[in-house]
Motif scaffolding. Structure first.
Motif, PDB file in Angstrom:
ATOM      1  N   LEU A 193       0.830  -1.206   0.000  1.00  0.00           N
ATOM      2  CA  LEU A 193       0.000   0.000   0.000  1.00  0.00           C
ATOM      3  C   LEU A 193       0.865   1.257   0.000  1.00  0.00           C
ATOM      4  CD1 LEU A 193      -2.871   1.194   0.198  1.00  0.00           C
ATOM      5  CD2 LEU A 193      -2.653   1.060   2.694  1.00  0.00           C
ATOM      6  N   GLU A 194       1.946   1.248   0.736  1.00  0.00           N
ATOM      7  CA  GLU A 194       2.837   2.406   0.778  1.00  0.00           C
ATOM      8  C   GLU A 194       3.511   2.637  -0.571  1.00  0.00           C
ATOM      9  OE1 GLU A 194       4.498   5.736   2.314  1.00  0.00           O
ATOM     10  OE2 GLU A 194       3.022   4.440   3.298  1.00  0.00           O
ATOM     11  N   ALA A 195       3.864   1.540  -1.268  1.00  0.00           N
ATOM     12  CA  ALA A 195       4.451   1.682  -2.604  1.00  0.00           C
ATOM     13  C   ALA A 195       3.450   2.293  -3.582  1.00  0.00           C
ATOM     14  CB  ALA A 195       4.929   0.317  -3.098  1.00  0.00           C
ATOM     15  N   LEU A 196       2.186   1.887  -3.487  1.00  0.00           N
ATOM     16  CA  LEU A 196       1.158   2.490  -4.349  1.00  0.00           C
ATOM     17  C   LEU A 196       0.958   3.957  -4.010  1.00  0.00           C
ATOM     18  CD1 LEU A 196      -1.508  -0.383  -4.317  1.00  0.00           C
ATOM     19  CD2 LEU A 196       0.115   0.154  -6.130  1.00  0.00           C
ATOM     20  N   ALA A 197       0.931   4.293  -2.719  1.00  0.00           N
ATOM     21  CA  ALA A 197       0.719   5.683  -2.312  1.00  0.00           C
ATOM     22  C   ALA A 197       1.870   6.570  -2.746  1.00  0.00           C
ATOM     23  CB  ALA A 197       0.529   5.752  -0.802  1.00  0.00           C
ATOM     24  N   ARG A 225      -0.200  -0.509 -11.408  1.00  0.00           N
ATOM     25  CA  ARG A 225       0.992  -0.267 -10.592  1.00  0.00           C
ATOM     26  C   ARG A 225       1.490  -1.563  -9.959  1.00  0.00           C
ATOM     27  NH1 ARG A 225       5.695   1.624 -10.350  1.00  0.00           N
ATOM     28  NH2 ARG A 225       6.496   1.966  -8.239  1.00  0.00           N
ATOM     29  N   ILE A 226       0.597  -2.436  -9.555  1.00  0.00           N
ATOM     30  CA  ILE A 226       1.016  -3.725  -8.994  1.00  0.00           C
ATOM     31  C   ILE A 226       1.754  -4.551 -10.045  1.00  0.00           C
ATOM     32  CG2 ILE A 226       0.137  -5.937  -8.145  1.00  0.00           C
ATOM     33  CD1 ILE A 226      -2.020  -4.380  -6.659  1.00  0.00           C
ATOM     34  N   LEU A 227       1.261  -4.516 -11.264  1.00  0.00           N
ATOM     35  CA  LEU A 227       1.953  -5.222 -12.343  1.00  0.00           C
ATOM     36  C   LEU A 227       3.349  -4.656 -12.568  1.00  0.00           C
ATOM     37  CD1 LEU A 227      -0.951  -5.601 -14.945  1.00  0.00           C
ATOM     38  CD2 LEU A 227      -0.065  -7.319 -13.372  1.00  0.00           C
ATOM     39  N   GLU A 228       3.485  -3.355 -12.481  1.00  0.00           N
ATOM     40  CA  GLU A 228       4.804  -2.745 -12.637  1.00  0.00           C
ATOM     41  C   GLU A 228       5.734  -3.144 -11.494  1.00  0.00           C
ATOM     42  OE1 GLU A 228       4.151   1.423 -12.972  1.00  0.00           O
ATOM     43  OE2 GLU A 228       3.109   1.291 -14.908  1.00  0.00           O
ATOM     44  N   LEU A 229       5.207  -3.208 -10.284  1.00  0.00           N
ATOM     45  CA  LEU A 229       6.027  -3.644  -9.151  1.00  0.00           C
ATOM     46  C   LEU A 229       6.495  -5.085  -9.332  1.00  0.00           C
ATOM     47  CD1 LEU A 229       4.014  -2.154  -6.137  1.00  0.00           C
ATOM     48  CD2 LEU A 229       6.203  -1.340  -7.030  1.00  0.00           C
ATOM     49  N   GLN A 230       5.627  -5.924  -9.870  1.00  0.00           N
ATOM     50  CA  GLN A 230       6.015  -7.308 -10.114  1.00  0.00           C
ATOM     51  C   GLN A 230       7.015  -7.420 -11.248  1.00  0.00           C
ATOM     52  OE1 GLN A 230       2.210  -9.126 -10.773  1.00  0.00           O
ATOM     53  NE2 GLN A 230       1.826  -9.499  -8.588  1.00  0.00           N
ATOM     54  N   GLN A 231       6.858  -6.586 -12.257  1.00  0.00           N
ATOM     55  CA  GLN A 231       7.724  -6.674 -13.427  1.00  0.00           C
ATOM     56  C   GLN A 231       9.136  -6.193 -13.135  1.00  0.00           C
ATOM     57  OE1 GLN A 231       6.077  -4.791 -16.870  1.00  0.00           O
ATOM     58  NE2 GLN A 231       7.780  -5.303 -18.207  1.00  0.00           N
ATOM     59  N   ASN A 232       9.280  -5.135 -12.375  1.00  0.00           N
ATOM     60  CA  ASN A 232      10.622  -4.611 -12.104  1.00  0.00           C
ATOM     61  C   ASN A 232      11.283  -5.241 -10.878  1.00  0.00           C
ATOM     62  OD1 ASN A 232       9.376  -3.346  -9.897  1.00  0.00           O
ATOM     63  ND2 ASN A 232       9.051  -1.441 -11.024  1.00  0.00           N
ATOM     64  N   GLY A 233      10.623  -6.213 -10.231  1.00  0.00           N
ATOM     65  CA  GLY A 233      11.232  -6.941  -9.127  1.00  0.00           C
ATOM     66  C   GLY A 233      11.050  -6.335  -7.757  1.00  0.00           C
ATOM     67  N   ASP A 234      10.362  -5.190  -7.645  1.00  0.00           N
ATOM     68  CA  ASP A 234      10.164  -4.576  -6.327  1.00  0.00           C
ATOM     69  C   ASP A 234       9.289  -5.442  -5.419  1.00  0.00           C
ATOM     70  OD1 ASP A 234      11.700  -2.491  -7.138  1.00  0.00           O
ATOM     71  OD2 ASP A 234      10.030  -1.188  -7.699  1.00  0.00           O
ATOM     72  N   MET A 235       8.343  -6.154  -5.998  1.00  0.00           N
ATOM     73  CA  MET A 235       7.475  -7.003  -5.184  1.00  0.00           C
ATOM     74  C   MET A 235       8.272  -8.154  -4.555  1.00  0.00           C
ATOM     75  SD  MET A 235       4.288  -6.926  -4.274  1.00  0.00           S
ATOM     76  CE  MET A 235       3.396  -6.095  -5.590  1.00  0.00           C
ATOM     77  N   ASP A 236       9.241  -8.684  -5.283  1.00  0.00           N
ATOM     78  CA  ASP A 236      10.070  -9.748  -4.717  1.00  0.00           C
ATOM     79  C   ASP A 236      10.927  -9.233  -3.569  1.00  0.00           C
ATOM     80  OD1 ASP A 236       9.076 -11.562  -6.551  1.00  0.00           O
ATOM     81  OD2 ASP A 236      10.630 -11.124  -8.027  1.00  0.00           O
ATOM     82  N   VAL A 237      11.383  -7.999  -3.661  1.00  0.00           N
ATOM     83  CA  VAL A 237      12.164  -7.418  -2.570  1.00  0.00           C
ATOM     84  C   VAL A 237      11.321  -7.312  -1.304  1.00  0.00           C
ATOM     85  CG1 VAL A 237      13.414  -5.360  -1.822  1.00  0.00           C
ATOM     86  CG2 VAL A 237      13.660  -6.184  -4.165  1.00  0.00           C
ATOM     87  N   LEU A 238      10.069  -6.913  -1.450  1.00  0.00           N
ATOM     88  CA  LEU A 238       9.183  -6.820  -0.290  1.00  0.00           C
ATOM     89  C   LEU A 238       8.902  -8.202   0.302  1.00  0.00           C
ATOM     90  CD1 LEU A 238       6.598  -4.169  -1.568  1.00  0.00           C
ATOM     91  CD2 LEU A 238       8.591  -3.805  -0.118  1.00  0.00           C
ATOM     92  N   LYS A 239       8.771  -9.205  -0.547  1.00  0.00           N
ATOM     93  CA  LYS A 239       8.527 -10.557  -0.042  1.00  0.00           C
ATOM     94  C   LYS A 239       9.710 -11.066   0.770  1.00  0.00           C
ATOM     95  CE  LYS A 239       5.399 -11.958  -3.769  1.00  0.00           C
ATOM     96  NZ  LYS A 239       5.204 -12.875  -4.922  1.00  0.00           N
ATOM     97  N   HIS A 240      10.923 -10.847   0.268  1.00  0.00           N
ATOM     98  CA  HIS A 240      12.110 -11.330   0.974  1.00  0.00           C
ATOM     99  C   HIS A 240      12.313 -10.605   2.299  1.00  0.00           C
ATOM    100  CE1 HIS A 240      13.859 -12.689  -3.152  1.00  0.00           C
ATOM    101  NE2 HIS A 240      12.948 -13.516  -2.683  1.00  0.00           N
ATOM    102  N   LYS A 241      11.735  -9.436   2.424  1.00  0.00           N
ATOM    103  CA  LYS A 241      11.838  -8.723   3.690  1.00  0.00           C
ATOM    104  C   LYS A 241      11.095  -9.454   4.793  1.00  0.00           C
ATOM    105  CE  LYS A 241      10.402  -4.365   5.860  1.00  0.00           C
ATOM    106  NZ  LYS A 241       9.752  -3.040   5.622  1.00  0.00           N
ATOM    107  N   TRP A 242       9.955 -10.030   4.474  1.00  0.00           N
ATOM    108  CA  TRP A 242       9.120 -10.677   5.489  1.00  0.00           C
ATOM    109  C   TRP A 242       9.239 -12.189   5.474  1.00  0.00           C
ATOM    110  CZ3 TRP A 242       7.350  -7.465   8.987  1.00  0.00           C
ATOM    111  CH2 TRP A 242       7.183  -6.120   8.637  1.00  0.00           C
ATOM    112  N   TRP A 243       9.685 -12.760   4.381  1.00  0.00           N
ATOM    113  CA  TRP A 243       9.908 -14.210   4.293  1.00  0.00           C
ATOM    114  C   TRP A 243      11.325 -14.458   3.812  1.00  0.00           C
ATOM    115  CZ3 TRP A 243       5.227 -12.085   2.668  1.00  0.00           C
ATOM    116  CH2 TRP A 243       4.091 -12.519   3.350  1.00  0.00           C
ATOM    117  N   PRO A 244      12.308 -14.249   4.671  1.00  0.00           N
ATOM    118  CA  PRO A 244      13.698 -14.446   4.236  1.00  0.00           C
ATOM    119  C   PRO A 244      13.964 -15.907   3.914  1.00  0.00           C
ATOM    120  CG  PRO A 244      13.596 -14.126   6.608  1.00  0.00           C
ATOM    121  CD  PRO A 244      12.204 -13.857   6.089  1.00  0.00           C
ATOM    122  N   LYS A 245      14.831 -16.115   2.939  1.00  0.00           N
ATOM    123  CA  LYS A 245      15.142 -17.481   2.540  1.00  0.00           C
ATOM    124  C   LYS A 245      15.976 -18.197   3.600  1.00  0.00           C
ATOM    125  CE  LYS A 245      14.947 -16.680  -2.452  1.00  0.00           C
ATOM    126  NZ  LYS A 245      15.688 -16.741  -3.728  1.00  0.00           N
TER     127      LYS A 245
END
Length: 926
Positions: free
Chosen positions: A394-398, A706-726
């Motif tokens: 939500l913050e990325a969209l805002a 905007r969500i599609l753009e976040l997924q395409q440029n890899g920003d969504m994966d960065v947010l996922k790794h923040k909360w679900w580290p490998k």
């Protein structure tokens, strides 16, 4: 063409492909016949450039009626306007891919990622082959590639292809496809839109239509049939563009011939023979060609005229498009147009997809769910601050769109479910009643929810998982015995006893020759002790010198080496490797067992999903019916909980399995301080998490984009790794409680060893007390020849002392029946040293072995005095002599430094009270 020239012609009109056009061009140039070429593609497939060679302008008699192929320029302009960076191009079998070589070169220079794929005639077989040859991971990557695609194919193939990919779920609602073809009519456009989902852009060639309806069928003095000039007429809709150009070409030639007649510059028709080598070209060809090039006509294709290079420059492309949507058959509108002179006229950006939401304040409703939404700061008197994965999205969209938001928690802390009266509660109810603009949390997209609210495209995949408590590692006190089975331990113990018995028997059958003074005897006890000592690698004295015994011991030592080595290697593995396995490794395993109860949150999406599938009689998988029977016990109140936190606590402190969102459960397992959880679940994501909005909200499309753009440029994966580290601190998938200490062993692993040592100590102490008691009891008894064969050393000491008393003592009367004592070398005997005498007592068969400490000096002086005074030793026919040996500290013997031997006759004294000579068959070792 040669036959027509023999008959006599003024011009040649052809509507063929590029291959035959080159041959007609050569023939027309040689015979000076004006050639009007109309390029035709196979079955409506987009055209590729023919590339006709034009050597000399004066010798070129071929005119291209259709405009050049501008597909490269149009596609590049549209893709640039959409800001695509990665897409795939589909083309059919009839299209020559070399036609877009220029476009591919330009996008490659700009760094775009472009893939090419040919669409076979049997599209269904092609799609089926993809599912058969690709793994799930490859299919997911392929679906991601299909989100942006360009279709270069005939309309019928495009319709079939769209139908197949939509029905097989290869594309989702967030896809955007471009279809480009000059031969697309209005009927084709409506059909393509009806069969597609997501966003669709269509590029086709269009022709200007007069605004005045009465003038549409009139072109100067020429009147066109109403079935051709009316764009709504079905006949005109079905006509190919090549046929329209043929109509206008004939109309152009008619005007040119009419002008020739008016100018009275008419040339007779050429009657030529193509076969003859010396055939002369038509003399009027150049004049007729110039008349045609200077003329023009306004026909069905608009203005038909020729430039200096012999081509038709008049061409217009129309760009149609739809917005993002999930509804089939939605409307389409004109986005813009393109021509070679002015380029793109219009904007391809969706009017709703605007990035300016400055000044907009949105009211956001949420439900607390780790790690999607959590309270980060709660200060009295100030608004709560939230954090989590959904809050980051939500913050990325805002940040990108420029809006502000206010967050509050749903009053009933529920996601929402339909009530008996048709209304909704929870988060969905807040949106339905217009109390909130946006709903965000771990909210899944379901058909029931989509009926009442709008959802953006998914920003994370969803799957159902199970949270279980790890099995506690049970510690075996006797882990040191684990490397060998009980039967193997029994076999080893039996082997020790058997080999000890065999060694004893071999020595009994063939007694070994022991060295003089050796104290080691070949008893059964010593044999057993020696075999056991060699087995545990402690060594010992080896008194066995026979060949059979040595062969036996060599085989035994090799056996002991192999067994001890195997035990050592296996012990290390057993102490460092945990082999405990849990029987629940999937949802199927959970449904088949009844020992561990399981449930979920009441009235949640998971609860409804299991209920619908479990109560469906046509459901093939029995897993859901079994799960529903467990969850529905006592009308759902026995195994289900009201909140997810209650289910997690129930797993931690009880025998329970919690069925919930896999993402939530993975976060809980990763961040558990004790690492006491592990998760299992379904790896196939059938749904996703989305942002809910009010029905008909104007923000849905802009959020989705905007969500599609976040997924395409890899920003969504960065947010996922923040909360679900490998690389988390806990292992999510191990069902056993393991420690991250590099395999360090604790005291529990060796408790059995200490127990064995303690048992040995207690047993030895007990036996020592028994021996002490037995020795005391034995010492109180009077020794006799029946119950004791040992002579008390004190008696022997007194006898020796009696030899050392005064000469007048009656004990010194020796006779011929005296007992021989082993000679002593008195002259070289060291002073005050403990010596041991070994003597063979003749006639009495008594062999004495004793210590002679202090008395040995007195004995030495007395015997020496007797010898000096002529003391007679009597007649001794035979004396067995032997050296004195010192007693070693460990009980063994070594030779004494005594050199000289002498015989001392001895006569037993009856006053000692020892009747040691009465039994000639008795031998006593002292």
């Amino acid at each position: 063409a040669c036959d027509l020239m023999n008959q006599g012609i003024l011009a040649l009109v052809s509507s063929i492909g590029c291959t035959s056009a080159g041959s007609l061009q050569s023939l027309a140039d040689a015979m000076h016949i004006p050639h009007l070429f109309i390029q035709r593609s196979t079955a409506g497939t987009p055209r590729s450039g023919c590339g006709l060679t034009r050597s000399n302008r004066n010798d070129d008699y071929t005119l291209s009626v259709r405009p050049p192929v501008y597909l490269n320029d149009v596609i590049l302009r549209v893709v640039t306007e959409y800001a695509w960076q990665k897409f795939i191009i589909f083309y059919d079998n009839d299209y020559d891919i070399r036609g877009i070589q220029e476009f591919l070169d330009k996008v490659s220079q700009q760094g775009m990622d472009v893939a090419l794929q040919k669409v076979e005639n049997n599209i269904n077989k092609m799609i089926t082959g993809l599912f058969a040859t690709m793994r799930i991971e490859e299919l997911n990557r392929y679906r991601d590639t299909l989100r942006r695609a360009i279709l270069i194919m005939n309309p019928s193939t495009a319709k079939s292809f769209l139908t197949e990919v939509v029905e097989t779920n290869l594309v989702a609602f967030d896809c955007h496809w471009i279809i480009i073809n000059e031969e697309i009519n209005d009927v084709d456009v409506q059909e393509l839109v009806r069969r597609s989902i997501g966003r669709l852009t269509i590029i086709r060639q269009t022709f200007p239509v007069p605004q005045n309806i009465s003038q549409r069928c009139f072109r100067g003095n020429h009147r066109i049939s109403s079935s051709l000039c009316d764009p709504k007429d079905p006949f005109s809709q079905s006509m190919e563009i090549s046929n329209l150009y043929i109509y206008d070409t004939v109309l152009l030639l008619a005007n040119a011939f009419h002008k020739k007649l008016e100018d009275r510059k008419w040339h007779s028709m050429a009657s030529l023979t193509c076969i003859r080598k010396n055939s002369k070209p038509w003399q009027g060809g150049r004049s007729m060609l110039e008349t045609i090039k200077k003329g023009g006509v306004n026909g069905l294709t608009g203005e038909l005229e020729f430039a200096e290079n012999g081509g038709n420059p008049n061409v217009h492309f129309e760009i149609l498009g739809t917005n993002y949507g999930e509804d089939l058959g939605r409307g389409i509108r004109k986005l813009g147009c393109w021509n070679p002179v002015t380029g793109l006229n219009g904007s391809l950006t969706d009017r709703k997809l605007e990035n300016n939401m400055r000044g907009v304040v949105l009211r956001v409703v949420t439900v607390l769910e780790e790690p999607f939404v959590m309270v980060s700061e709660n200060v009295l008197g100030k608004p709560k601050k939230y954090q989590g994965f959904s809050i980051d999205v939500l913050e990325a969209l805002a940040t990108y769109l420029g809006f502000k938001y206010e967050i509050y928690v749903a009053p009933d802390h529920k996601y929402g479910s339909p009530q008996d009266d048709g209304s909704w509660n929870g988060l969905i109810g807040e949106l339905v009643f217009k109390r909130a603009d946006i709903g965000i949390s771990a909210l899944t997209i379901t058909p029931d929810r989509e009926n009442v609210v709008d959802f953006t495209t998914r920003y994370m995949d969803y799957s159902v998982g199970v949270l279980l408590r790890k099995a506690e590692k049970t510690v075996d006190m006797f882990a040191c015995l684990a490397p060998f089975d009980l039967s193997l331990w029994a076999c080893i113990a039996g082997t020790v006893l058997l080999v000890g018995l065999l060694v004893y028997l071999l020595n009994w059958l063939n007694p070994p020759r022991l060295q003089m003074g050796s104290m080691t005897s070949t008893t059964l006890y010593n044999s057993m002790w020696f075999v056991y000592g060699s087995f545990v690698q402690q060594g010992g004295e080896v008194p066995y010198t026979t060949l059979a015994t040595r062969l036996m011991m060599g085989a035994w030592w090799l056996f002991a080496l192999i067994v001890i080595s195997s035990y050592t290697a296996n012990l290390a593995a057993f102490l460092t490797i945990t082999r405990i396995e849990n029987s629940i490794q999937s949802l199927q395993d959970l449904s088949r067992q009844t020992d561990i109860p399981y449930g979920t949150v009441l009235d949640s999406a998971v609860y409804e999903h299991v209920r619908v599938k479990g109560m469906n009689p046509f459901e093939r998988d029995s897993m859901y019916s079994q799960m529903w029977r467990m969850m529905n016990r006592s009308n759902g109140s026995e195994n289900n909980v009201l909140e997810s936190t209650a289910g997690i606590q129930k797993v931690k402190y009880g025998n329970y399995a919690f069925v919930w969102d896999a993402a939530v459960l993975e976060y809980v397992a990763i961040n558990d301080a004790e690492c006491s959880f592990y998760t299992v679940g379904n790896t196939v994501a059938d749904r996703g998490y989305g942002i809910a909005l009010q029905h008909g909200s104007p923000y849905r499309d802009v959020f989705s984009q905007r969500i599609l753009e976040l997924q395409q440029n890899g920003d969504m994966d960065v947010l996922k790794h923040k909360w679900w580290p490998k690389n988390g601190q806990c292992d999510l998938y191990s069902s056993v409680d393991t420690k991250q200490k590099g395999g360090a062993l604790d005291i529990k692993s060796f408790a059995g060893v200490f127990c064995i040592l303690a048992a040995g100590i207690v047993l030895s102490c007990f036996i020592a007390m028994l021996e002490t008691w037995w020795n005391k009891r034995k010492g109180s008894r009077v020794p006799s020849k029946e119950d004791d064969k040992e002579i008390d050393l004190e008696h022997l000491h007194r006898r020796v002392n009696s030899l050392c008393t005064d000469d007048d003592s009656p004990h010194k009367q020796f006779s011929t029946s005296s007992i021989d004592l082993t000679p002593l070398d008195i002259d070289t005997l060291p002073t005050r040293q403990a010596l041991e005498q070994i003597s063979d007592f003749r006639n009495t068969h008594i062999t004495t072995t004793t210590f002679i400490p202090e008395q040995i000096q007195t004995l030495s002086r007395t015997l020496s005095a007797k010898a000096a005074s002529g003391f007679s030793f009597g007649s001794v026919p035979e004396h067995r002599t032997g050296p004195f040996r010192h007693r070693a500290p460990n009980g063994g013997f070594f030779r004494s430094p005594i050199k000289t031997m002498s015989s001392i006759p001895y006569q037993p004294t009856p006053t000692l009270g020892l009747n040691i000579g009465s039994d000639p068959d008795r031998g006593t070792s002292i």
